[in-house]
Design a protein around this motif. Structure first.
Motif, PDB file in Angstrom:
ATOM      1  N   GLN A  57       1.123  -1.640   9.776  1.00  0.00           N
ATOM      2  CA  GLN A  57       0.324  -1.454   8.578  1.00  0.00           C
ATOM      3  C   GLN A  57       1.236  -1.450   7.354  1.00  0.00           C
ATOM      4  OE1 GLN A  57      -2.142   2.028   8.653  1.00  0.00           O
ATOM      5  NE2 GLN A  57      -3.049   1.644   6.636  1.00  0.00           N
ATOM      6  N   VAL A  58       0.878  -2.261   6.368  1.00  0.00           N
ATOM      7  CA  VAL A  58       1.677  -2.370   5.146  1.00  0.00           C
ATOM      8  C   VAL A  58       0.750  -2.182   3.946  1.00  0.00           C
ATOM      9  CG1 VAL A  58       3.157  -3.841   3.734  1.00  0.00           C
ATOM     10  CG2 VAL A  58       3.325  -3.937   6.239  1.00  0.00           C
ATOM     11  N   GLN A  59       1.159  -1.297   3.045  1.00  0.00           N
ATOM     12  CA  GLN A  59       0.497  -1.122   1.755  1.00  0.00           C
ATOM     13  C   GLN A  59       1.565  -1.299   0.688  1.00  0.00           C
ATOM     14  OE1 GLN A  59      -1.593   2.602   1.577  1.00  0.00           O
ATOM     15  NE2 GLN A  59      -2.987   2.087   3.241  1.00  0.00           N
ATOM     16  N   ALA A  60       1.436  -2.372  -0.101  1.00  0.00           N
ATOM     17  CA  ALA A  60       2.483  -2.706  -1.065  1.00  0.00           C
ATOM     18  C   ALA A  60       1.850  -3.222  -2.346  1.00  0.00           C
ATOM     19  CB  ALA A  60       3.436  -3.749  -0.489  1.00  0.00           C
ATOM     20  N   GLY A  61       2.632  -3.147  -3.411  1.00  0.00           N
ATOM     21  CA  GLY A  61       2.174  -3.741  -4.660  1.00  0.00           C
ATOM     22  C   GLY A  61       2.368  -5.243  -4.676  1.00  0.00           C
ATOM     23  N   PHE A  62       3.453  -5.706  -4.028  1.00  0.00           N
ATOM     24  CA  PHE A  62       3.775  -7.131  -3.990  1.00  0.00           C
ATOM     25  C   PHE A  62       4.476  -7.409  -2.670  1.00  0.00           C
ATOM     26  CE2 PHE A  62       6.043 -11.004  -4.857  1.00  0.00           C
ATOM     27  CZ  PHE A  62       5.230 -11.693  -5.750  1.00  0.00           C
ATOM     28  N   GLY A  81      -1.196  -7.227  19.194  1.00  0.00           N
ATOM     29  CA  GLY A  81      -1.360  -6.009  18.404  1.00  0.00           C
ATOM     30  C   GLY A  81      -2.226  -6.230  17.176  1.00  0.00           C
ATOM     31  N   ASN A  82      -2.167  -5.278  16.247  1.00  0.00           N
ATOM     32  CA  ASN A  82      -2.970  -5.322  15.033  1.00  0.00           C
ATOM     33  C   ASN A  82      -2.068  -5.248  13.805  1.00  0.00           C
ATOM     34  OD1 ASN A  82      -5.491  -5.273  16.464  1.00  0.00           O
ATOM     35  ND2 ASN A  82      -5.198  -3.075  16.784  1.00  0.00           N
ATOM     36  N   ILE A  83      -2.394  -6.046  12.807  1.00  0.00           N
ATOM     37  CA  ILE A  83      -1.670  -6.038  11.531  1.00  0.00           C
ATOM     38  C   ILE A  83      -2.687  -5.827  10.419  1.00  0.00           C
ATOM     39  CG2 ILE A  83      -0.292  -7.387   9.910  1.00  0.00           C
ATOM     40  CD1 ILE A  83       0.964  -8.835  12.238  1.00  0.00           C
ATOM     41  N   ALA A  84      -2.445  -4.843   9.558  1.00  0.00           N
ATOM     42  CA  ALA A  84      -3.320  -4.558   8.414  1.00  0.00           C
ATOM     43  C   ALA A  84      -2.472  -4.557   7.150  1.00  0.00           C
ATOM     44  CB  ALA A  84      -4.026  -3.213   8.590  1.00  0.00           C
ATOM     45  N   LEU A  85      -2.798  -5.442   6.220  1.00  0.00           N
ATOM     46  CA  LEU A  85      -2.038  -5.574   4.977  1.00  0.00           C
ATOM     47  C   LEU A  85      -2.960  -5.288   3.790  1.00  0.00           C
ATOM     48  CD1 LEU A  85      -0.123  -8.924   5.708  1.00  0.00           C
ATOM     49  CD2 LEU A  85       0.580  -6.583   6.260  1.00  0.00           C
ATOM     50  N   THR A  86      -2.542  -4.378   2.956  1.00  0.00           N
ATOM     51  CA  THR A  86      -3.230  -4.103   1.692  1.00  0.00           C
ATOM     52  C   THR A  86      -2.221  -4.301   0.583  1.00  0.00           C
ATOM     53  OG1 THR A  86      -4.691  -2.482   2.751  1.00  0.00           O
ATOM     54  CG2 THR A  86      -4.543  -2.420   0.350  1.00  0.00           C
ATOM     55  N   VAL A  87      -2.396  -5.391  -0.189  1.00  0.00           N
ATOM     56  CA  VAL A  87      -1.417  -5.777  -1.225  1.00  0.00           C
ATOM     57  C   VAL A  87      -2.134  -5.762  -2.570  1.00  0.00           C
ATOM     58  CG1 VAL A  87       0.253  -7.499  -1.964  1.00  0.00           C
ATOM     59  CG2 VAL A  87      -0.233  -7.198   0.476  1.00  0.00           C
ATOM     60  N   GLN A  88      -1.592  -5.015  -3.498  1.00  0.00           N
ATOM     61  CA  GLN A  88      -2.257  -4.806  -4.773  1.00  0.00           C
ATOM     62  C   GLN A  88      -2.257  -6.057  -5.647  1.00  0.00           C
ATOM     63  OE1 GLN A  88      -0.681  -1.504  -6.973  1.00  0.00           O
ATOM     64  NE2 GLN A  88      -2.000  -1.837  -8.748  1.00  0.00           N
ATOM     65  N   ASP A  89      -1.148  -6.793  -5.679  1.00  0.00           N
ATOM     66  CA  ASP A  89      -1.022  -7.928  -6.596  1.00  0.00           C
ATOM     67  C   ASP A  89      -1.153  -9.283  -5.891  1.00  0.00           C
ATOM     68  OD1 ASP A  89      -0.661  -6.262  -8.806  1.00  0.00           O
ATOM     69  OD2 ASP A  89       1.493  -6.103  -8.411  1.00  0.00           O
ATOM     70  N   MET A  90      -0.230  -9.578  -4.958  1.00  0.00           N
ATOM     71  CA  MET A  90      -0.221 -10.921  -4.383  1.00  0.00           C
ATOM     72  C   MET A  90       0.579 -10.946  -3.091  1.00  0.00           C
ATOM     73  SD  MET A  90       1.144 -14.459  -6.150  1.00  0.00           S
ATOM     74  CE  MET A  90       2.847 -13.845  -6.185  1.00  0.00           C
ATOM     75  N   LEU A  91       0.106 -11.763  -2.136  1.00  0.00           N
ATOM     76  CA  LEU A  91       0.835 -12.058  -0.907  1.00  0.00           C
ATOM     77  C   LEU A  91       1.354 -13.483  -1.010  1.00  0.00           C
ATOM     78  CD1 LEU A  91       1.762 -11.719   2.026  1.00  0.00           C
ATOM     79  CD2 LEU A  91      -0.575 -12.286   2.751  1.00  0.00           C
ATOM     80  N   LEU A  92       2.681 -13.650  -0.948  1.00  0.00           N
ATOM     81  CA  LEU A  92       3.319 -14.952  -1.099  1.00  0.00           C
ATOM     82  C   LEU A  92       4.026 -15.331   0.191  1.00  0.00           C
ATOM     83  CD1 LEU A  92       4.240 -17.369  -2.845  1.00  0.00           C
ATOM     84  CD2 LEU A  92       6.185 -15.962  -3.578  1.00  0.00           C
ATOM     85  N   LEU A  93       3.699 -16.520   0.740  1.00  0.00           N
ATOM     86  CA  LEU A  93       4.332 -17.050   1.953  1.00  0.00           C
ATOM     87  C   LEU A  93       5.085 -18.312   1.605  1.00  0.00           C
ATOM     88  CD1 LEU A  93       1.306 -16.675   4.417  1.00  0.00           C
ATOM     89  CD2 LEU A  93       3.212 -15.093   4.115  1.00  0.00           C
ATOM     90  N   ASN A 114      -5.615  -8.628  16.097  1.00  0.00           N
ATOM     91  CA  ASN A 114      -6.417  -8.652  14.881  1.00  0.00           C
ATOM     92  C   ASN A 114      -5.517  -8.587  13.651  1.00  0.00           C
ATOM     93  OD1 ASN A 114      -8.854  -8.568  16.398  1.00  0.00           O
ATOM     94  ND2 ASN A 114      -8.630  -6.349  16.608  1.00  0.00           N
ATOM     95  N   ILE A 115      -5.874  -9.378  12.633  1.00  0.00           N
ATOM     96  CA  ILE A 115      -5.158  -9.367  11.354  1.00  0.00           C
ATOM     97  C   ILE A 115      -6.177  -9.091  10.253  1.00  0.00           C
ATOM     98  CG2 ILE A 115      -3.796 -10.702   9.714  1.00  0.00           C
ATOM     99  CD1 ILE A 115      -2.731 -12.341  12.040  1.00  0.00           C
ATOM    100  N   THR A 116      -5.907  -8.067   9.460  1.00  0.00           N
ATOM    101  CA  THR A 116      -6.781  -7.707   8.340  1.00  0.00           C
ATOM    102  C   THR A 116      -5.937  -7.728   7.066  1.00  0.00           C
ATOM    103  OG1 THR A 116      -8.133  -6.300   9.774  1.00  0.00           O
ATOM    104  CG2 THR A 116      -8.359  -5.997   7.395  1.00  0.00           C
ATOM    105  N   ILE A 117      -6.364  -8.538   6.085  1.00  0.00           N
ATOM    106  CA  ILE A 117      -5.611  -8.680   4.825  1.00  0.00           C
ATOM    107  C   ILE A 117      -6.567  -8.457   3.662  1.00  0.00           C
ATOM    108  CG2 ILE A 117      -4.216 -10.199   3.389  1.00  0.00           C
ATOM    109  CD1 ILE A 117      -3.378 -11.690   5.908  1.00  0.00           C
ATOM    110  N   ASN A 118      -6.160  -7.596   2.762  1.00  0.00           N
ATOM    111  CA  ASN A 118      -6.938  -7.328   1.543  1.00  0.00           C
ATOM    112  C   ASN A 118      -5.998  -7.438   0.350  1.00  0.00           C
ATOM    113  OD1 ASN A 118      -8.550  -6.357  -0.525  1.00  0.00           O
ATOM    114  ND2 ASN A 118      -9.486  -4.750   0.715  1.00  0.00           N
TER     115      ASN A 118
END
Length: 306
Positions: A57-62, A81-93, A114-118
């Motif tokens: 689980q990752v909660q980040a601004g960027f 497994g499960n990955i949950a990402l909550t990014v306030q500004d932007m996810l860059l790949l 499961n992958i959950t991205i917000n």
């Protein structure tokens, strides 16, 4: 809050199980203001044995993944497994970076995780092969849930390709599910089709001022300082005549009182008659005169035609 920048192969945060083990992968929770992973580094909660992948689980601004960087909750033979990402500004790949909950291989089965991205924006370069994947080999593909204002450079696909894509496929089993909820406004909605025929502007001009047969045409007269301008047919002169304002005699009087809301109007009964001559009084002033009825009001009037 912190800034984490793991760089280089084998660098990063890991909660993995050893090869041949039966335990599940561990759990990692990260809460930085900025997370930048590059050059083969990553964060993983993988299971190298028969257990299931862990939870990341990752909660980040960027959040930035660059040059083969990865976030993974992979299982060798168990469930992804499960990955949950909550990014306030932007996810860059960038440059072949991966977010993966893949399970199984050609020797072992297992369902994808499961992958959950917000995040407001997910940005990738189409030709750089950066992926978000919840794939399986013989089992059921995982699930990918994305809530965002916009996807740029990365699109959902039925199976992995050589470009940047989002997949929940299974090579030999049943594909999973990719759900994308876009919160932003689609600029194509609300547009209207403009008419192809062009409006003739000349047909939009009113013809109300056109003179009719037997009627005088309308006139517009502009008065300048000193009176009416000269006729276009007359020669120009250097300076216009400047005359003062003339007070006309009152033709009507109106009296209004507060107690009685009545109006008293007195109109002049004298008819304006065109002058037919002039006379000179004792002081030498010239007075224009007119005739009243059949007889001249002033017998000594001089005719204007003389």
């Amino acid at each position: 809050m912190a800034t984490i920048d793991p760089v280089g192969p084998q660098a990063g945060l890991f909660a993995n199980t050893a090869t041949g083990s039966s335990g599940n992968g561990g759990s990692i929770f990260i809460d930085p203001m900025r997370l930048a992973i590059a050059d083969g580094a990553g964060v993983a909660v993988n299971s190298q044995g028969t257990g299931n992948g862990g939870s990341l689980q990752v909660q980040a601004g960027f959040l930035t993944l660059d040059n083969k960087a990865f976030l993974s909750a992979i299982a060798n033979s168990g469930q992804g497994g499960n990955i949950a990402l909550t990014v306030q500004d932007m996810l860059l790949l960038r440059r072949n970076s991966q977010i993966s909950t893949t399970a199984g291989n050609h020797e072992f089965g297992g369902d994808g995780g499961n992958i959950t991205i917000n995040t407001p924006f997910i940005i990738a370069v189409p030709n750089e092969n950066s992926d978000i994947s919840a794939n399986a080999f013989t089992g059921i593909g995982g699930r990918v849930y994305i809530t965002t204002d916009g996807l740029f450079g990365i699109v959902p696909q039925k199976s992995p390709t050589g470009k940047s894509d989002i997949t929940a496929s299974s090579e030999l089993g049943v594909s999973g599910e990719v759900t994308i909820k876009t919160l932003g406004t689609d600029p194509s909605h609300g547009l209207i089709q403009l008419p192809s025929n062009v409006v003739e502007a000349s047909q939009q001009i009113t013809q109300g001022c056109t003179s009719r047969r037997g009627k005088n045409a309308s006139h517009f007269i502009a008065t300048g300082r000193g009176g009416l301008p000269l006729s276009p047919n007359e020669p120009l002169r250097g300076r216009a005549v400047i005359t003062g304002w003339v007070d006309l005699p009152s033709q009507a009087t109106e009296r209004v009182t507060d107690k009685k809301p009545t109006t008293s109007v007195t109109k002049s009964t004298n008819k304006i008659v065109e002058a037919q001559g002039w006379i000179v009084d004792a002081n030498g002033n010239i007075i224009l005169v007119a005739q009243s009825g059949q007889s001249s009001s002033i017998p000594s009037a001089i005719s204007c035609n003389q």
